[in-house]
Design an enzyme around this catalytic site. Structure first.
Site, PDB file in Angstrom:
ATOM      1  N   ASP A 169       1.090   3.187 -60.097  1.00  0.00           N
ATOM      2  CA  ASP A 169       2.195   4.099 -60.434  1.00  0.00           C
ATOM      3  C   ASP A 169       2.997   3.624 -61.631  1.00  0.00           C
ATOM      4  OD1 ASP A 169       3.250   1.888 -59.201  1.00  0.00           O
ATOM      5  OD2 ASP A 169       4.633   2.989 -57.910  1.00  0.00           O
TER       6      ASP A 169
ATOM      7  N   LYS B  32      11.963  -7.448 -53.416  1.00  0.00           N
ATOM      8  CA  LYS B  32      13.121  -6.615 -53.022  1.00  0.00           C
ATOM      9  C   LYS B  32      14.274  -7.455 -52.465  1.00  0.00           C
ATOM     10  CE  LYS B  32      10.516  -2.832 -53.614  1.00  0.00           C
ATOM     11  NZ  LYS B  32       9.190  -2.838 -53.099  1.00  0.00           N
TER      12      LYS B  32
ATOM     13  N   ASP C 134       8.168   2.410 -63.680  1.00  0.00           N
ATOM     14  CA  ASP C 134       7.553   2.710 -62.386  1.00  0.00           C
ATOM     15  C   ASP C 134       7.827   4.177 -62.100  1.00  0.00           C
ATOM     16  OD1 ASP C 134       7.462   3.294 -59.570  1.00  0.00           O
ATOM     17  OD2 ASP C 134       7.455   1.166 -59.135  1.00  0.00           O
TER      18      ASP C 134
HETATM   19  N1  GDD Z   1      -4.750   0.992 -51.504  1.00  0.00           N
HETATM   20  C1  GDD Z   1      -3.473   0.765 -51.191  1.00  0.00           C
HETATM   21  N2  GDD Z   1      -3.139   0.513 -49.902  1.00  0.00           N
HETATM   22  N3  GDD Z   1      -2.551   0.788 -52.191  1.00  0.00           N
HETATM   23  C2  GDD Z   1      -1.262   0.545 -51.855  1.00  0.00           C
HETATM   24  C3  GDD Z   1      -0.853   0.278 -50.533  1.00  0.00           C
HETATM   25  C4  GDD Z   1      -1.869   0.264 -49.498  1.00  0.00           C
HETATM   26  O1  GDD Z   1      -1.603   0.070 -48.303  1.00  0.00           O
HETATM   27  N4  GDD Z   1       0.495   0.094 -50.536  1.00  0.00           N
HETATM   28  C5  GDD Z   1       0.904   0.260 -51.823  1.00  0.00           C
HETATM   29  N5  GDD Z   1      -0.154   0.537 -52.629  1.00  0.00           N
HETATM   30  C6  GDD Z   1      -0.122   0.804 -54.069  1.00  0.00           C
HETATM   31  C7  GDD Z   1       0.790   1.968 -54.435  1.00  0.00           C
HETATM   32  O2  GDD Z   1       0.046   3.185 -54.535  1.00  0.00           O
HETATM   33  C8  GDD Z   1       1.312   1.556 -55.810  1.00  0.00           C
HETATM   34  O3  GDD Z   1       0.434   1.970 -56.842  1.00  0.00           O
HETATM   35  C9  GDD Z   1       1.304   0.031 -55.745  1.00  0.00           C
HETATM   36  O4  GDD Z   1       0.430  -0.334 -54.683  1.00  0.00           O
HETATM   37  C10 GDD Z   1       2.687  -0.559 -55.502  1.00  0.00           C
HETATM   38  O5  GDD Z   1       3.240   0.039 -54.330  1.00  0.00           O
HETATM   39  P1  GDD Z   1       4.687   0.740 -54.356  1.00  0.00           P
HETATM   40  O6  GDD Z   1       4.903   1.317 -53.009  1.00  0.00           O
HETATM   41  O7  GDD Z   1       4.833   1.623 -55.537  1.00  0.00           O
HETATM   42  O8  GDD Z   1       5.617  -0.552 -54.495  1.00  0.00           O
HETATM   43  P2  GDD Z   1       7.008  -0.714 -55.235  1.00  0.00           P
HETATM   44  O9  GDD Z   1       7.082   0.102 -56.461  1.00  0.00           O
HETATM   45  O10 GDD Z   1       8.088  -0.548 -54.250  1.00  0.00           O
HETATM   46  O11 GDD Z   1       6.954  -2.288 -55.644  1.00  0.00           O
HETATM   47  C11 GDD Z   1       5.822  -2.811 -56.312  1.00  0.00           C
HETATM   48  O12 GDD Z   1       5.874  -2.500 -57.696  1.00  0.00           O
HETATM   49  C12 GDD Z   1       7.002  -3.053 -58.411  1.00  0.00           C
HETATM   50  C13 GDD Z   1       6.878  -2.620 -59.865  1.00  0.00           C
HETATM   51  O13 GDD Z   1       6.954  -1.253 -59.968  1.00  0.00           O
HETATM   52  C14 GDD Z   1       5.804  -4.347 -56.132  1.00  0.00           C
HETATM   53  O14 GDD Z   1       4.582  -4.808 -56.633  1.00  0.00           O
HETATM   54  C15 GDD Z   1       6.999  -5.017 -56.849  1.00  0.00           C
HETATM   55  O15 GDD Z   1       6.876  -6.423 -56.775  1.00  0.00           O
HETATM   56  C16 GDD Z   1       7.021  -4.598 -58.303  1.00  0.00           C
HETATM   57  O16 GDD Z   1       8.181  -5.135 -58.954  1.00  0.00           O
HETATM   58 MG    MG Z   2       6.006   1.646 -57.295  1.00  0.00          MG
END
Ligand code: GDD
Ligand code: MG
Length: 360
Positions: free
Chosen positions: A111, A162, A223
């Site tokens: 994303d 987080k 993001d």
């Molecule tokens: N296949 C799969 N299975 N993908 C997953 C799963 C899962 O269970 N959970 C999350 N993802 C994918 C999401 O689709 C996304 O592309 C990515 O992993 C990160 O998940 P998010 O749910 O978007 O996390 P976030 O935005 O709260 O936090 C993450 O991204 C931040 C940067 O944007 C973390 O990696 C943070 O450390 C980081 O700063």
């Molecule tokens: Mg994200």
């Protein structure tokens, strides 16, 4: 040549008014499913094999991207029965990788829109001999991200996902969601159960003395997890601020896809996209917004920084600012909807029902 894992699963609910039928990686940004931009950028950086790790509505990816050959890629798809978390998803696709134990494997959150120099991240990984290398970026409010402090050489000293308390906010450097793993490190992630790479794998590796290397790069980064961010990202792709080889046509103030109809005196600015079969009436003014396919914007509507869902309708003189109109919804004439409004898919707002300004 390098291979990569793209994480496109998880709950993914934050865009829900628009994504009841479409997972967010398939929502159009600058006219093509968002994922296309990430795939095309990886390809341009020399990646030739990508495994899509997904857990929801997986069946929409393969019919569109197929084996990836139209993008010059070899694409594979792996679907989790239950979401395995970011680390579990990476481990779950390990069997599809061709790399040897010492070779680098890229991993991307699905994303993120970024101008990251992917080759530079791989070079950093190779020159430092790290176990995992992470792209880091700086943000003013890091609370929604993974905080990644580093020492003077860029070596990661902690990973705080987080942060909950002010004391935990020790840096403005955050995990930007692009990694290079040494292949053998992926094989150490436990298989068959949910694992968070951010909460379990990275802290565990650090505690065991592994070398995690940060590369701070302050290129374009966003993001796209919220509708407002998604609209901003799409506009930045159109404007050319966010670099992607997959934007159809030349970058500029607007992108009007074939078969869209835009009245000659309508004004489209700020990276506005008008999707296929959409219709924009006389005197409408649309800035920094995404109008998805088949939507109708009636004459005199004024739309700013908003997402107009597929086959939805925005009535005459209606003013939208920072709004999300779900697929198939209709907002009657003379309404005024402001920041944060989300109209659910197929909902109907009658004429003149909502205003913020005083009556005139
Ligand atoms: N296949 C799969 N299975 N993908 C997953 C799963 C899962 O269970 N959970 C999350 N993802 C994918 C999401 O689709 C996304 O592309 C990515 O992993 C990160 O998940 P998010 O749910 O978007 O996390 P976030 O935005 O709260 O936090 C993450 O991204 C931040 C940067 O944007 C973390 O990696 C943070 O450390 C980081 O700063
Ligand atoms: Mg994200």
């Amino acid at each position: 040549m390098t291979e990569a894992i793209l994480l496109v699963g998880g709950r993914g609910t934050r865009l829900r008014p628009l994504t009841v039928h479409t997972p967010k990686p398939m929502l159009p940004a600058a006219g093509v499913p968002f994922l296309t931009h990430q795939l095309a950028r990886a390809r341009a950086a020399g990646v030739d094999h990508i495994v899509l790790a997904t857990s929801y509505l997986a069946e929409v990816f393969e019919p569109y991207f197929g084996d990836g050959s139209s993008l010059g890629l070899h694409l594979e798809y792996v679907t989790e029965e239950e979401p395995l978390g970011t680390g579990g998803a990476i481990r779950n696709v390990a069997g599809r990788l061709h790399s040897g134990p010492e070779q680098p494997v890229l991993v991307f959150n699905g994303d993120i829109l970024t101008g990251l120099d992917i080759r530079a991240l791989v070079r950093t990984h190779e020159t430092t001999g790290a176990d995992v290398s992470l792209h880091l970026t700086r943000v003013t409010d890091p609370r929604a991200y993974g905080l990644v402090p580093t020492d003077a050489t860029g070596r990661v000293t902690a990973f705080l996902e987080k942060p909950q308390t002010p004391e935990e906010i020790v840096t403005d450097q955050i995990n930007a969601g692009a990694y290079v793993f040494r292949r053998s490190v992926i094989d150490t992630i436990p298989a068959g159960r949910p694992v968070s790479v951010e909460r379990e794998t990275f802290p565990g590796l650090l505690a065991a003395g592994a070398h995690l290397q940060g590369m701070v790069d302050s290129t374009y980064w966003l993001d796209l997890g919220t509708p407002a961010a998604f609209v901003r990202g799409s506009a930045d792709l159109v404007l050319g601020r966010a670099p992607s080889p997959a934007v159809p046509g030349r970058c500029g103030d607007r992108l009007v896809l074939p078969t869209a109809e835009v009245a000659t005196d309508a004004k489209l600015t700020g990276g506005t996209v008008v999707g296929e079969g959409a219709c924009v009436g006389e005197g409408a003014r649309i800035s920094g917004s995404t109008v998805l396919s088949g939507a109708v914007v009636e004459p005199g509507a004024v739309i700013t920084d908003s997402m107009i869902g597929a086959h939805s309708r925005v009535g005459r003189r209606t003013i939208l600012t920072g709004a999300v109109i779900g697929d198939g919804a209709s907002v009657g004439p003379d309404n005024e909807l402001r920041e944060g409004t989300r109209i659910w898919c197929d909902a109907h707002i009658p004429a003149g029902a909502v205003r913020f300004s005083s009556d005139e």
